[in-house]
Design an enzyme around this catalytic site. Sequence first.
Site, PDB file in Angstrom:
ATOM      1  N   LYS A  39       0.816  -1.209   0.000  1.00 18.45           N
ATOM      2  CA  LYS A  39       0.000   0.000   0.000  1.00 18.45           C
ATOM      3  C   LYS A  39       0.862   1.276   0.000  1.00 18.45           C
ATOM      4  CE  LYS A  39      -3.983  -2.266   2.181  1.00 18.45           C
ATOM      5  NZ  LYS A  39      -5.036  -2.153   3.237  1.00 18.45           N
ATOM      6  N   TYR A  45     -12.355  -1.668  -4.330  1.00 18.75           N
ATOM      7  CA  TYR A  45     -12.880  -1.873  -2.975  1.00 18.75           C
ATOM      8  C   TYR A  45     -14.405  -1.790  -2.916  1.00 18.75           C
ATOM      9  CZ  TYR A  45      -8.265  -1.988  -0.786  1.00 18.75           C
ATOM     10  OH  TYR A  45      -7.002  -2.351  -0.388  1.00 18.75           O
ATOM     11  N   ASN A  75      -2.066   0.179   6.619  1.00 19.57           N
ATOM     12  CA  ASN A  75      -1.558  -1.070   7.180  1.00 19.57           C
ATOM     13  C   ASN A  75      -0.678  -1.879   6.235  1.00 19.57           C
ATOM     14  OD1 ASN A  75      -3.602  -1.893   5.568  1.00 19.57           O
ATOM     15  ND2 ASN A  75      -4.794  -2.941   7.130  1.00 19.57           N
ATOM     16  N   HIS A 128      -2.240  -5.365   1.389  1.00 25.52           N
ATOM     17  CA  HIS A 128      -3.549  -5.982   1.172  1.00 25.52           C
ATOM     18  C   HIS A 128      -3.333  -7.468   0.956  1.00 25.52           C
ATOM     19  CE1 HIS A 128      -7.479  -6.821  -0.669  1.00 25.52           C
ATOM     20  NE2 HIS A 128      -6.808  -7.502  -1.581  1.00 25.52           N
TER      21      HIS A 128
HETATM   22  P1  IDP Z   1      -8.098  -6.662   5.572  1.00 25.06           P
HETATM   23  O1  IDP Z   1      -7.243  -5.751   4.714  1.00 25.06           O
HETATM   24  O2  IDP Z   1      -7.338  -7.168   6.767  1.00 25.06           O
HETATM   25  O3  IDP Z   1      -8.749  -7.747   4.781  1.00 25.06           O
HETATM   26  P2  IDP Z   1     -10.703  -5.360   5.628  1.00 25.06           P
HETATM   27  O4  IDP Z   1     -11.671  -5.450   6.762  1.00 25.06           O
HETATM   28  O5  IDP Z   1     -11.013  -6.127   4.385  1.00 25.06           O
HETATM   29  O6  IDP Z   1      -9.263  -5.753   6.208  1.00 25.06           O
HETATM   30  O7  IDP Z   1     -10.547  -3.813   5.277  1.00 25.06           O
HETATM   31  C1  IDP Z   1      -9.913  -3.416   4.070  1.00 25.06           C
HETATM   32  C2  IDP Z   1      -8.980  -2.279   4.383  1.00 25.06           C
HETATM   33  O8  IDP Z   1      -9.733  -1.156   4.825  1.00 25.06           O
HETATM   34  C3  IDP Z   1      -7.984  -2.511   5.524  1.00 25.06           C
HETATM   35  O9  IDP Z   1      -6.843  -3.238   5.124  1.00 25.06           O
HETATM   36  C4  IDP Z   1      -7.633  -1.090   5.938  1.00 25.06           C
HETATM   37  O10 IDP Z   1      -6.708  -0.482   5.032  1.00 25.06           O
HETATM   38  C5  IDP Z   1      -8.984  -0.401   5.776  1.00 25.06           C
HETATM   39  N1  IDP Z   1      -9.708  -0.393   7.066  1.00 25.06           N
HETATM   40  C6  IDP Z   1     -10.295  -1.433   7.698  1.00 25.06           C
HETATM   41  N2  IDP Z   1     -10.862  -1.074   8.863  1.00 25.06           N
HETATM   42  C7  IDP Z   1     -10.632   0.267   8.960  1.00 25.06           C
HETATM   43  C8  IDP Z   1     -10.971   1.239   9.956  1.00 25.06           C
HETATM   44  O11 IDP Z   1     -11.600   0.947  10.973  1.00 25.06           O
HETATM   45  N3  IDP Z   1     -10.555   2.535   9.714  1.00 25.06           N
HETATM   46  C9  IDP Z   1      -9.861   2.880   8.576  1.00 25.06           C
HETATM   47  N4  IDP Z   1      -9.528   1.989   7.626  1.00 25.06           N
HETATM   48  C10 IDP Z   1      -9.898   0.705   7.818  1.00 25.06           C
HETATM   49 MG    MG Z   2     -10.155  -7.656   3.274  1.00 25.91          MG
END
Ligand code: IDP
Ligand code: MG
Length: 139
Positions: A11, A51, A114, A117
Amino acid sequence: MAGNITFTMIKPDAVAAGNIGGILNMITEAGFTIKALKMTRLSRDIAGKFYEIHKERPFYEELVEFMSSGPIVAAVLEKENAVEDFRTLIGATNPADAAPGTIRARYAKNVGENAVHGADSDENAAREGSFHFSQYEMF
Ligand code: IDP
Ligand code: MG
């Protein structure tokens, strides 16, 4: 039976912090083979489409904004049990909860920024791989 292909992106936060090499090294050290790889930048429109499954979630706009804020590295990876093993390698979404030794524990800044992906199912891995790569770019 679990498939052997997953899809990942490094990312914008991790690219900006100079962590492309460190993350690709963790991925190949963990036994994944790189089948496709490119550095690119997502427009807001393309990030929004990628997304789309998160459209109803409260962080959708923030996520689209962040993912289009700078270059990313997209990759298709191969390994036995790829999707599940890669989710284990990256760790929990929130780096505060990510197990020691995972990519997110090492490189993620916070729950949004984070570092990586990882596809969450074989179906989504296939969809996401062909979203970013043509058949001539996967080896
Ligand atoms: P994942 O990447 O671990 O699969 P997902 O729930 O699919 O997590 O969420 C997709 C992406 O959305 C996350 O990797 C993160 O970048 C972002 N995200 C998830 N939860 C939050 C939040 O509570 N605040 C801001 N961004 C979030
Ligand atoms: Mg996800």
